[in-house]
Design a protein around this motif. Structure first.
Motif: not given
Length: 335
Positions: A95, A136-137, A139, A141, A152-156, A293-294
């Motif tokens: 990551s 991590a895929s 978001g 938080g 899935q709304m990843p923040a990275n 964000g995970w």
């Protein structure tokens, strides 16, 4: 057209030939998975592939250990011969490294997965392909509680690359090119060896380093919650995914396995007072921005219905590390 090859795989396990490739075979999960396959005699040949040549593995069947780039078609063609039945795709840039080097993350995590799909098309029969995706895929938080149909709304960048890989594998399954299952792994603890470049590396370090007699830092607050799993249960999930009947999955090839939600404080409280005192709070905004964000809570009803085993409680995770990996980690780090 969605294919299930579970019956064929089970028939092969009962006496036919079974050829398995582990991409990322030099990593700790790849090695543990390979050791289980060897101990249980689940294959007739095994290929371990990584950036460096994986260490030899004692097994009752031939084991090839190859080095190469997961995004290199020629290297993958050698690692995934036409007779391959199961591909475990564990290879990735982790990551924080993918966040720091966007191009590297794209090449390994996205272009590498594309290259794996292309290599799988050269197999005599569409292979089962088990892909390790990630929490991590997603978001949302700390406040999020995610059901199986959560978007899935990843923040990275790492999470985005994993989510993109899932979609590509899902489409390849729909087309009958392979039979994919993506496991969105929680943060895996306790990782043996040394700290790595993952943003979540501290989660293992705050347990592992004190047990080794070493001090370590904590970049987030003790009330921070995480969705975690142990190496033992991850290997069980990988084995189940490799041989299960995938027809109930239909078009949706991603699974949120039954991980465990714990806070950092609960993890520290599981240590002895002497061990706990070795963890020093040192806030790190960069790490907190990635892991913050995970989500930490998943319902995982679908995975349970599909037969994925439940993660045990935190004391059992720590006991497993002491039994499985503590001595080897001490030796590896000359402690």
């Amino acid at each position: 057209m969605v294919h299930d090859h579970g019956a064929m795989l089970r028939d092969k396990t009962n006496g036919g030939e079974m050829h398995i490739t582990i991409l990322g075979g030099a990593g700790f999960l790849g090695r543990k998975l390979a050791a289980r396959l060897a101990a249980e005699g689940r294959a007739t040949s095994l290929t371990l592939f990584d950036m460096v040549v994986p260490a030899p593995l004692a097994a009752p069947f031939p084991v090839r250990c190859l080095a190469g780039d997961v995004a290199d078609p020629a290297a993958l063609a050698a690692a995934i011969p036409p007779e391959t039945d199961i591909i475990y795709h564990l290879a990735a840039v982790v990551s924080a490294a993918a966040e720091a080097d966007f191009d590297l993350g794209l090449r390994v995590n996205l272009q590498g997965t594309l290259a794996v799909i292309q290599a799988a098309r050269g197999c005599a029969r569409p292979p089962r392909l088990v892909f390790t995706s990630s929490v991590a895929s997603f978001g949302g938080g700390q406040s999020a509680i995610l059901d199986d149909d959560a978007r899935q709304m990843p923040a990275n960048s790492y999470g985005a690359q994993k989510a993109a890989g899932e979609l590509l594998l899902q489409d390849a399954s729909r087309r009958g090119l392979l039979d994919a299952l993506s496991i969105r792994l929680p943060t895996v603890i306790i990782r043996p060896g040394r700290p790595n470049a993952a943003a979540s590396s501290f989660v293992s370090a705050i347990l592992r380093e004190p047990m080794l007699g070493l001090e370590t830092t904590l970049p987030v607050g003790e009330d921070f919650a995480l969705w975690v799993s142990s190496p033992r249960i991850v290997v069980e999930w990988l084995l189940h995914a490799g041989f299960m009947d995938t027809s109930p999955l239909g078009m949706d090839r991603g699974v949120n396995p039954p991980g465990l939600t714990v806070t950092v404080g609960e993890m520290l409280d599981a240590l002895s007072p002497v061990e706990r005192a070795r963890v020093k709070a040192v806030p790190d905004a960069n790490v907190a921005a990635i892991v913050g964000g995970w989500p930490a809570r998943f319902l995982s009803r679908r995975a349970r219905a599909l037969g994925f085993a439940e993660q045990s409680h935190l004391p059992a995770i720590i006991a497993a590390f002491r039994e499985d990996d503590l001595a080897a980690t001490r030796a590896d780090r000359a402690l």
